[in-house]
Motif scaffolding. Structure first.
Motif, PDB file in Angstrom:
ATOM      1  N   PRO A  60      56.745  11.317  33.684  1.00 26.10           N
ATOM      2  CA  PRO A  60      57.716  12.301  33.203  1.00 26.10           C
ATOM      3  C   PRO A  60      57.609  13.632  33.960  1.00 26.10           C
ATOM      4  N   GLY A  61      58.744  14.305  34.067  1.00 28.86           N
ATOM      5  CA  GLY A  61      58.743  15.648  34.639  1.00 28.86           C
ATOM      6  C   GLY A  61      58.937  15.721  36.131  1.00 28.86           C
ATOM      7  N   LEU A  62      59.306  14.605  36.782  1.00 30.01           N
ATOM      8  CA  LEU A  62      59.491  14.612  38.239  1.00 30.01           C
ATOM      9  C   LEU A  62      60.956  14.749  38.633  1.00 30.01           C
ATOM     10  N   ALA A  63      61.794  15.171  37.696  1.00 27.25           N
ATOM     11  CA  ALA A  63      63.217  15.478  37.958  1.00 27.25           C
ATOM     12  C   ALA A  63      64.038  14.250  38.338  1.00 27.25           C
ATOM     13  N   LYS A  64      63.667  13.074  37.812  1.00 23.81           N
ATOM     14  CA  LYS A  64      64.442  11.866  38.122  1.00 23.81           C
ATOM     15  C   LYS A  64      65.870  11.995  37.584  1.00 23.81           C
ATOM     16  N   THR A  65      65.990  12.413  36.330  1.00 23.02           N
ATOM     17  CA  THR A  65      67.314  12.551  35.717  1.00 23.02           C
ATOM     18  C   THR A  65      68.124  13.638  36.418  1.00 23.02           C
ATOM     19  N   LEU A  66      67.500  14.762  36.698  1.00 20.36           N
ATOM     20  CA  LEU A  66      68.189  15.862  37.379  1.00 20.36           C
ATOM     21  C   LEU A  66      68.652  15.445  38.764  1.00 20.36           C
ATOM     22  N   MET A  67      67.824  14.685  39.459  1.00 17.87           N
ATOM     23  CA  MET A  67      68.177  14.216  40.800  1.00 17.87           C
ATOM     24  C   MET A  67      69.430  13.351  40.753  1.00 17.87           C
ATOM     25  N   ASP A 109      95.983  -3.550  14.975  1.00 20.59           N
ATOM     26  CA  ASP A 109      95.548  -4.277  16.177  1.00 20.59           C
ATOM     27  C   ASP A 109      94.211  -3.713  16.643  1.00 20.59           C
ATOM     28  N   PHE A 110      93.527  -4.537  17.470  1.00 23.81           N
ATOM     29  CA  PHE A 110      92.242  -4.090  18.011  1.00 23.81           C
ATOM     30  C   PHE A 110      92.454  -3.263  19.277  1.00 23.81           C
ATOM     31  N   ARG A 111      91.667  -2.216  19.411  1.00 20.08           N
ATOM     32  CA  ARG A 111      91.682  -1.398  20.621  1.00 20.08           C
ATOM     33  C   ARG A 111      90.254  -1.251  21.126  1.00 20.08           C
ATOM     34  N   PHE A 112      90.094  -1.405  22.436  1.00 20.49           N
ATOM     35  CA  PHE A 112      88.756  -1.328  23.027  1.00 20.49           C
ATOM     36  C   PHE A 112      88.388   0.120  23.296  1.00 20.49           C
ATOM     37  N   MET A 113      87.233   0.522  22.778  1.00 23.41           N
ATOM     38  CA  MET A 113      86.697   1.853  23.059  1.00 23.41           C
ATOM     39  C   MET A 113      85.591   1.711  24.095  1.00 23.41           C
ATOM     40  N   GLN A 114      85.786   2.309  25.232  1.00 26.30           N
ATOM     41  CA  GLN A 114      84.831   2.178  26.326  1.00 26.30           C
ATOM     42  C   GLN A 114      83.488   2.815  25.975  1.00 26.30           C
ATOM     43  N   GLY A 115      82.405   2.133  26.407  1.00 27.62           N
ATOM     44  CA  GLY A 115      81.067   2.674  26.258  1.00 27.62           C
ATOM     45  C   GLY A 115      80.673   3.503  27.472  1.00 27.62           C
ATOM     46  N   PRO A 116      79.465   4.010  27.491  1.00 21.85           N
ATOM     47  CA  PRO A 116      79.016   4.866  28.608  1.00 21.85           C
ATOM     48  C   PRO A 116      78.891   4.134  29.939  1.00 21.85           C
ATOM     49  N   LEU A 117      78.967   2.789  29.937  1.00 22.34           N
ATOM     50  CA  LEU A 117      78.930   2.065  31.213  1.00 22.34           C
ATOM     51  C   LEU A 117      80.158   2.362  32.070  1.00 22.34           C
ATOM     52  N   PHE A 118      81.228   2.848  31.443  1.00 26.80           N
ATOM     53  CA  PHE A 118      82.470   3.061  32.183  1.00 26.80           C
ATOM     54  C   PHE A 118      82.442   4.417  32.884  1.00 26.80           C
ATOM     55  N   ALA A 119      81.586   4.494  33.876  1.00 29.68           N
ATOM     56  CA  ALA A 119      81.467   5.675  34.730  1.00 29.68           C
ATOM     57  C   ALA A 119      81.067   5.198  36.115  1.00 29.68           C
ATOM     58  N   ASN A 120      81.267   6.040  37.125  1.00 30.52           N
ATOM     59  CA  ASN A 120      80.896   5.656  38.489  1.00 30.52           C
ATOM     60  C   ASN A 120      79.384   5.602  38.677  1.00 30.52           C
ATOM     61  N   VAL A 121      78.688   6.593  38.131  1.00 30.49           N
ATOM     62  CA  VAL A 121      77.230   6.656  38.224  1.00 30.49           C
ATOM     63  C   VAL A 121      76.663   6.594  36.810  1.00 30.49           C
ATOM     64  N   VAL A 122      75.870   5.565  36.534  1.00 30.67           N
ATOM     65  CA  VAL A 122      75.303   5.380  35.199  1.00 30.67           C
ATOM     66  C   VAL A 122      73.787   5.485  35.287  1.00 30.67           C
ATOM     67  N   LEU A 123      73.225   6.404  34.514  1.00 37.49           N
ATOM     68  CA  LEU A 123      71.776   6.543  34.424  1.00 37.49           C
ATOM     69  C   LEU A 123      71.291   5.822  33.176  1.00 37.49           C
ATOM     70  N   ALA A 124      70.529   4.748  33.380  1.00 44.01           N
ATOM     71  CA  ALA A 124      69.904   4.015  32.271  1.00 44.01           C
ATOM     72  C   ALA A 124      68.490   4.567  32.119  1.00 44.01           C
ATOM     73  N   ASP A 125      68.352   5.584  31.276  1.00 43.06           N
ATOM     74  CA  ASP A 125      67.095   6.321  31.169  1.00 43.06           C
ATOM     75  C   ASP A 125      66.098   5.555  30.302  1.00 43.06           C
ATOM     76  N   GLU A 126      64.894   5.357  30.848  1.00 38.50           N
ATOM     77  CA  GLU A 126      63.810   4.625  30.170  1.00 38.50           C
ATOM     78  C   GLU A 126      64.291   3.257  29.692  1.00 38.50           C
ATOM     79  N   ILE A 127      64.784   2.488  30.644  1.00 39.60           N
ATOM     80  CA  ILE A 127      65.412   1.205  30.345  1.00 39.60           C
ATOM     81  C   ILE A 127      64.463   0.233  29.648  1.00 39.60           C
ATOM     82  N   ASN A 128      63.155   0.378  29.881  1.00 37.03           N
ATOM     83  CA  ASN A 128      62.203  -0.562  29.284  1.00 37.03           C
ATOM     84  C   ASN A 128      61.842  -0.202  27.840  1.00 37.03           C
ATOM     85  N   ARG A 129      62.541   0.768  27.250  1.00 41.65           N
ATOM     86  CA  ARG A 129      62.284   1.106  25.855  1.00 41.65           C
ATOM     87  C   ARG A 129      63.246   0.413  24.891  1.00 41.65           C
ATOM     88  N   THR A 130      64.159  -0.382  25.418  1.00 39.99           N
ATOM     89  CA  THR A 130      65.119  -1.074  24.567  1.00 39.99           C
ATOM     90  C   THR A 130      64.874  -2.578  24.622  1.00 39.99           C
TER      91      THR A 130
END
Length: 353
Positions: A60-67, A109-130
């Motif tokens: 933690p603290g190495l500016a990965k998210t900021l980068m 009727d059903f309408r699809f609400m997009q999740g956060p995956l619908f972006a050009n750059v997606v940061l999956a922060d601490e992916i191994n915690r899920t």
């Protein structure tokens, strides 16, 4: 030259110069916010222009998210951050269908609400915690660049670039990524501590009142065009054989594999590693202003491509040997010239198997 976006567009000197110049401008803009980490940024850019995805690992603290968020600004692309937690559900990532009523007609009727995956750059922060159920929601997105919700498929924006982070020291409450999930990442990049001078500059900048502004360097359509042109970079058969020889030497029990690999490795890398080595070599060549891939490009990318695709066995792990150590020995033991490769009996076995 044909129109931009044409798959048959021909690579020109201007294109190589454009990508080389873009690299310098991106580093210049990131340098306003991020101190050091040029090697990490270069490897991220190689993945981006190869249409790959990146796993970043560091304390933690190495500016990965900021980068990552700053990089998205320099590329003028939409950015989304997903904080992976144990209670995160797949629908929280991909999106969900909701019931919607038309007040004028009463029709529902059903309408699809997009999740956060619908972006050009997606940061999956601490992916191994899920849990794996939620981790697997990324598999289809990363490989097929679409998500399936219910019976409907939803295409993700293009370019689409996933950067995931992992914390190597806090292992309590984590879920290691399955091998199939790890294999979807082109590179696994280690983010290390800054040097003394770099940390001095970090301390000076972050405790003052000055706020730096980052300017966009490339837009989405330009990135798509450059991604297509990367695939047109020529590569000789010798360099392809060199890439193959590195990957095939990781496969325990195969013909021509060094004894130290049989002694230290549990299992080796699959064909996707070869594809990513070659694509990464092409992108690296263009970023450095060259029109051809060299053996040095492949060797330089061996560690980030192979470190998460091969696993050392218990005996090697107990001796403190890492996959990076094995990769280095493989690179050191592999001839770089065509004549040496073709004359070496061990590599004749590798190419014949």
């Amino acid at each position: 030259m044909t129109a931009a976006g044409d798959d048959n567009e021909i690579l020109s000197e201007a294109d190589a110069a454009r990508l080389h110049d873009a690299r310098k401008k991106i580093l210049e803009q990131l340098g306003k916010i991020i101190v050091g980490q040029e090697k990490v940024i270069d490897e991220i850019l190689i993945c981006l222009f190869s249409r790959g995805h990146v796993m970043l690992e560091g304390v933690p603290g190495l500016a990965k998210t900021l980068m990552i968020s700053t990089l998205a600004k320099t590329l003028d692309m939409s950015f989304s951050r997903v904080q992976f937690t144990p209670d995160l559900m797949p629908a929280d990532v991909t999106g969900t269908e909701i019931m919607e009523e038309d007040r004028s007609t009463g029709h529902r009727d059903f309408r699809f609400m997009q999740g956060p995956l619908f972006a050009n750059v997606v940061l999956a922060d601490e992916i191994n915690r899920t849990p794996p159920k939620t981790q697997s929601a990324l598999l289809e997105a990363m490989q097929e660049r679409q998500v399936t919700v219910g019976r409907n498929r939803h295409v993700l924006p293009d370019p689409f670039f996933v950067l995931a982070t992992q914390n190597p020291i806090e292992q309590e409450g984590t879920y290691p990524l399955p091998e199939a999930q790890q294999d979807r990442f082109m590179f696994k990049i280690y983010v290390d501590y800054p040097s003394f001078d770099e940390e001095f500059e970090v301390a000076r900048r972050t405790t003052g009142s000055q706020v730096a502004e980052v300017q966009p360097v490339l837009q989405g359509d330009e990135i798509l065009r450059l991604q297509k042109l990367v695939r047109q970079v020529p590569i000789s058969d010798h360099v392809v054989r060199y890439a193959l020889s590195l990957v095939r030497q990781t496969r325990v029990g195969s013909e021509g594999v060094p004894d130290f690999v049989d002694d230290m490795v549990g299992w080796g890398a699959g064909p996707r590693a070869v594809q990513f080595l070659i694509l990464g070599g092409k992108a690296r060549a263009l970023l450095e202003g060259r029109f051809h891939v060299q053996v040095e490009d492949i060797a330089a990318l061996a560690a980030p491509v192979l470190r998460h695709r091969m696993v050392v066995n218990f005996a090697a792990e107990s001796d403190g040997i890492t996959s990076d150590d094995v990769v280095k020995r493989i690179v050191d033991a592999t001839p770089t010239t065509e004549d040496e490769l073709s004359r070496d009996a061990r590599f004749q076995k590798i190419f014949a198997s």
